[in-house]
Structure formats: C-alpha cells, structure tokens
Design a protein around this motif. Structure first.
Motif, PDB file in Angstrom:
ATOM      1  N   ALA A   1      29.822 -29.146  -2.257  1.00 16.50           N
ATOM      2  CA  ALA A   1      29.795 -28.779  -0.839  1.00 16.50           C
ATOM      3  C   ALA A   1      28.860 -29.655  -0.022  1.00 16.50           C
ATOM      4  N   LEU A   2      28.166 -30.565  -0.659  1.00 18.27           N
ATOM      5  CA  LEU A   2      27.170 -31.384   0.034  1.00 18.27           C
ATOM      6  C   LEU A   2      27.775 -32.212   1.163  1.00 18.27           C
ATOM      7  N   SER A   3      28.877 -32.881   0.908  1.00 12.17           N
ATOM      8  CA  SER A   3      29.498 -33.698   1.959  1.00 12.17           C
ATOM      9  C   SER A   3      30.022 -32.821   3.094  1.00 12.17           C
ATOM     10  N   LEU A   4      30.478 -31.618   2.769  1.00  7.22           N
ATOM     11  CA  LEU A   4      30.941 -30.676   3.789  1.00  7.22           C
ATOM     12  C   LEU A   4      29.781 -30.247   4.681  1.00  7.22           C
ATOM     13  N   ALA A   5      28.647 -29.916   4.081  1.00  6.46           N
ATOM     14  CA  ALA A   5      27.470 -29.522   4.868  1.00  6.46           C
ATOM     15  C   ALA A   5      27.027 -30.655   5.780  1.00  6.46           C
ATOM     16  N   HIS A   6      27.124 -31.889   5.289  1.00 10.15           N
ATOM     17  CA  HIS A   6      26.751 -33.046   6.101  1.00 10.15           C
ATOM     18  C   HIS A   6      27.627 -33.134   7.359  1.00 10.15           C
ATOM     19  N   VAL A   7      28.924 -32.977   7.186  1.00  7.60           N
ATOM     20  CA  VAL A   7      29.840 -33.053   8.335  1.00  7.60           C
ATOM     21  C   VAL A   7      29.577 -31.893   9.301  1.00  7.60           C
ATOM     22  N   ILE A   8      29.401 -30.684   8.774  1.00 10.51           N
ATOM     23  CA  ILE A   8      29.129 -29.535   9.646  1.00 10.51           C
ATOM     24  C   ILE A   8      27.829 -29.758  10.399  1.00 10.51           C
ATOM     25  N   SER A   9      26.816 -30.300   9.732  1.00  6.16           N
ATOM     26  CA  SER A   9      25.531 -30.594  10.372  1.00  6.16           C
ATOM     27  C   SER A   9      25.706 -31.608  11.492  1.00  6.16           C
ATOM     28  N   ARG A  10      26.418 -32.657  11.209  1.00  4.62           N
ATOM     29  CA  ARG A  10      26.657 -33.699  12.221  1.00  4.62           C
ATOM     30  C   ARG A  10      27.394 -33.129  13.423  1.00  4.62           C
ATOM     31  N   GLU A  11      28.419 -32.320  13.166  1.00  7.60           N
ATOM     32  CA  GLU A  11      29.247 -31.761  14.238  1.00  7.60           C
ATOM     33  C   GLU A  11      28.504 -30.694  15.052  1.00  7.60           C
ATOM     34  N   SER A  12      27.616 -29.940  14.402  1.00  8.24           N
ATOM     35  CA  SER A  12      26.958 -28.816  15.068  1.00  8.24           C
ATOM     36  C   SER A  12      25.548 -29.139  15.561  1.00  8.24           C
ATOM     37  N   GLY A  13      24.954 -30.197  15.015  1.00  5.96           N
ATOM     38  CA  GLY A  13      23.575 -30.522  15.357  1.00  5.96           C
ATOM     39  C   GLY A  13      22.556 -29.664  14.618  1.00  5.96           C
ATOM     40  N   LYS A  14      23.007 -28.869  13.647  1.00  8.03           N
ATOM     41  CA  LYS A  14      22.109 -28.007  12.885  1.00  8.03           C
ATOM     42  C   LYS A  14      21.736 -28.706  11.568  1.00  8.03           C
TER      43      LYS A  14
ATOM     44  N   GLN B   1      50.465 -25.848  -1.989  1.00  5.15           N
ATOM     45  CA  GLN B   1      50.177 -26.591  -0.769  1.00  5.15           C
ATOM     46  C   GLN B   1      49.195 -25.832   0.124  1.00  5.15           C
ATOM     47  N   VAL B   2      48.198 -26.577   0.648  1.00  2.66           N
ATOM     48  CA  VAL B   2      47.218 -26.005   1.573  1.00  2.66           C
ATOM     49  C   VAL B   2      47.131 -26.871   2.813  1.00  2.66           C
ATOM     50  N   GLN B   3      46.658 -26.239   3.869  1.00  4.61           N
ATOM     51  CA  GLN B   3      46.428 -26.921   5.140  1.00  4.61           C
ATOM     52  C   GLN B   3      44.945 -26.777   5.464  1.00  4.61           C
ATOM     53  N   VAL B   4      44.277 -27.892   5.721  1.00  3.68           N
ATOM     54  CA  VAL B   4      42.869 -27.897   6.123  1.00  3.68           C
ATOM     55  C   VAL B   4      42.816 -28.632   7.453  1.00  3.68           C
ATOM     56  N   GLY B   5      42.665 -27.868   8.542  1.00  9.04           N
ATOM     57  CA  GLY B   5      42.751 -28.493   9.856  1.00  9.04           C
ATOM     58  C   GLY B   5      44.118 -29.117  10.005  1.00  9.04           C
ATOM     59  N   ASP B   6      44.146 -30.409  10.277  1.00  7.06           N
ATOM     60  CA  ASP B   6      45.425 -31.103  10.433  1.00  7.06           C
ATOM     61  C   ASP B   6      45.837 -31.872   9.179  1.00  7.06           C
ATOM     62  N   VAL B   7      45.201 -31.575   8.055  1.00  4.45           N
ATOM     63  CA  VAL B   7      45.456 -32.289   6.799  1.00  4.45           C
ATOM     64  C   VAL B   7      46.127 -31.348   5.796  1.00  4.45           C
ATOM     65  N   THR B   8      47.175 -31.845   5.134  1.00  7.53           N
ATOM     66  CA  THR B   8      47.887 -31.081   4.117  1.00  7.53           C
ATOM     67  C   THR B   8      47.626 -31.715   2.749  1.00  7.53           C
ATOM     68  N   ARG B   9      47.410 -30.854   1.760  1.00  2.64           N
ATOM     69  CA  ARG B   9      47.230 -31.327   0.386  1.00  2.64           C
ATOM     70  C   ARG B   9      48.026 -30.435  -0.558  1.00  2.64           C
ATOM     71  N   ASP B  10      48.557 -31.042  -1.617  1.00  3.62           N
ATOM     72  CA  ASP B  10      49.199 -30.309  -2.704  1.00  3.62           C
ATOM     73  C   ASP B  10      48.203 -30.254  -3.847  1.00  3.62           C
TER      74      ASP B  10
ATOM     75  N   ALA C   1      37.989 -32.938   8.202  1.00  4.04           N
ATOM     76  CA  ALA C   1      38.784 -31.902   8.871  1.00  4.04           C
ATOM     77  C   ALA C   1      38.158 -30.524   8.661  1.00  4.04           C
ATOM     78  N   ALA C   2      37.755 -30.226   7.433  1.00  5.09           N
ATOM     79  CA  ALA C   2      37.148 -28.930   7.138  1.00  5.09           C
ATOM     80  C   ALA C   2      35.818 -28.781   7.867  1.00  5.09           C
ATOM     81  N   GLY C   3      35.013 -29.821   7.864  1.00  2.00           N
ATOM     82  CA  GLY C   3      33.711 -29.775   8.534  1.00  2.00           C
ATOM     83  C   GLY C   3      33.834 -29.536  10.029  1.00  2.00           C
ATOM     84  N   ARG C   4      34.786 -30.211  10.659  1.00  2.00           N
ATOM     85  CA  ARG C   4      34.999 -30.005  12.102  1.00  2.00           C
ATOM     86  C   ARG C   4      35.409 -28.562  12.389  1.00  2.00           C
ATOM     87  N   GLU C   5      36.347 -28.043  11.593  1.00  2.00           N
ATOM     88  CA  GLU C   5      36.842 -26.677  11.804  1.00  2.00           C
ATOM     89  C   GLU C   5      35.741 -25.645  11.571  1.00  2.00           C
TER      90      GLU C   5
END
Length: 178
Positions: free
Chosen positions: A63-76, A5-14, A40-44
């Motif tokens: 990691a492409l979708s993760l980079a997209h979320v981080i970019s959107r959240e950070s403006g970078k 089990q892992v926790q990513v932000g407020d999301v739990t996955r097995d 959740a990961a991108g926001r964190e």
C-alpha cells in the motif's frame, strides 16, 4: 486461467483467480508496479478522505505507493508502519498480526520518531485490500496506543466479508469450489 474483472477509477484489470486455501480462491489484486492502477486508485481515494483527517498511516509494502499518491493528491502527510523493527528505530511500538496473505505472524512497527505525527491527530489508514481485518485491527491498536484516532479506513478493495467501516472502491468476492 480464470479471471475476475475490476474497475479502478477509469482503469480496468482482469485479476487472476488463485487458490489460497483448499477450496477457496481469490481474485489476486497486486498493484505493485502498476502505476496506472495506483494513480487511479489514489486519485479516487484522496477525494473520499474526511475533512478532519490530518495524517495517513499505511503498512509497508503493497500500500506504500498508494499512500504516496493519496498524500500527493490530498496534501496530507503519510507515515509507514514497518513490518520489521530496524536498529535505528527509537522506542518503537510493536504489534504482531497473522497475515492472511502469508498465513504467518508478522510484525507491525511504528518508529518512535513518528509517534508525535500521530498523537492527537485524526488518522486515515490506507491499505490496498482489507480481508480478514487482522492488519487493520493491529494498526488501529498502534494508532490508539500512541494517542491518535482512526477517523477513516481507505482501501482499493475489501475482500470476503463486506466491511462497511472501510471506504473502498470495490469488493472482491471469495470463490468457493462447489
């Protein structure tokens, strides 16, 4: 099937524990298609980018979708280092890396059109999981070769050995058969 089990932000996955080599198993983290975990990961991770970073660099695919979320959240902005050389690329920068996932050599290719977006900039490398560090090393080589500086490495998880140079949301252990 055994899970971890892992926790990513407020999301739990097995995560399923799968064998990757005789006597060695990992908790398989695959965020492709998991919008809730990716968001959740991108926001964190966006909150953890050093202020002097101006551009994100990520390897394709997972990691492409993760980079997209981080970019959107950070403006970078983000740049994708491809795993194949495309005919339309101009003066690509190419490195070979042995993928721990496939066990086979893979290419990492920066399109020459993107070099100016890296040169002279402080860069954050974005990846889903940092395991052996092979991809990280090759990405760093490419970034430095074109005149960029790696100022941060962001990942959802590290795996195996602890990696203090990586800003991660968690760590995945290796499971050894006794």
């Amino acid at each position: 099937m055994k899970t971890y089990q892992v926790q990513v932000g407020d999301v739990t996955r097995d995560l399923p524990i799968v064998e990757v080599a005789p006597g060695t198993s990992v908790a398989l983290f695959n965020m492709l298609g998991d919008t809730e975990v990716t968001e959740a990961a991108g926001r964190e991770l966006a909150r953890r980018i050093p202020a002097d970073v101006t551009v994100l660099v990520t390897p394709e695919v997972k990691a492409l979708s993760l980079a997209h979320v981080i970019s959107r959240e950070s403006g970078k902005p983000y740049i994708v280092i491809r795993k194949t050389q495309k005919p339309y690329m101009v003066d690509p920068v190419v490195r070979e890396v042995i993928s721990i996932t496939t066990g086979k050599p893979q290419l990492l290719v920066l399109d020459g059109f993107d070099v100016s977006k890296v040169r002279g900039h402080k860069v954050a490398i974005v990846d889903d999981v940092v395991s052996s560090g092979g991809t990280l090393h090759s990405l760093t080589q490419i970034i430095e070769e074109v005149g960029g500086e790696v100022a941060a490495v962001l990942a959802v998880f590290t795996e195996g050995d602890e990696r203090p140079e990586v800003t991660a949301l968690g760590h995945l252990p290796l499971f050894k058969d006794a």
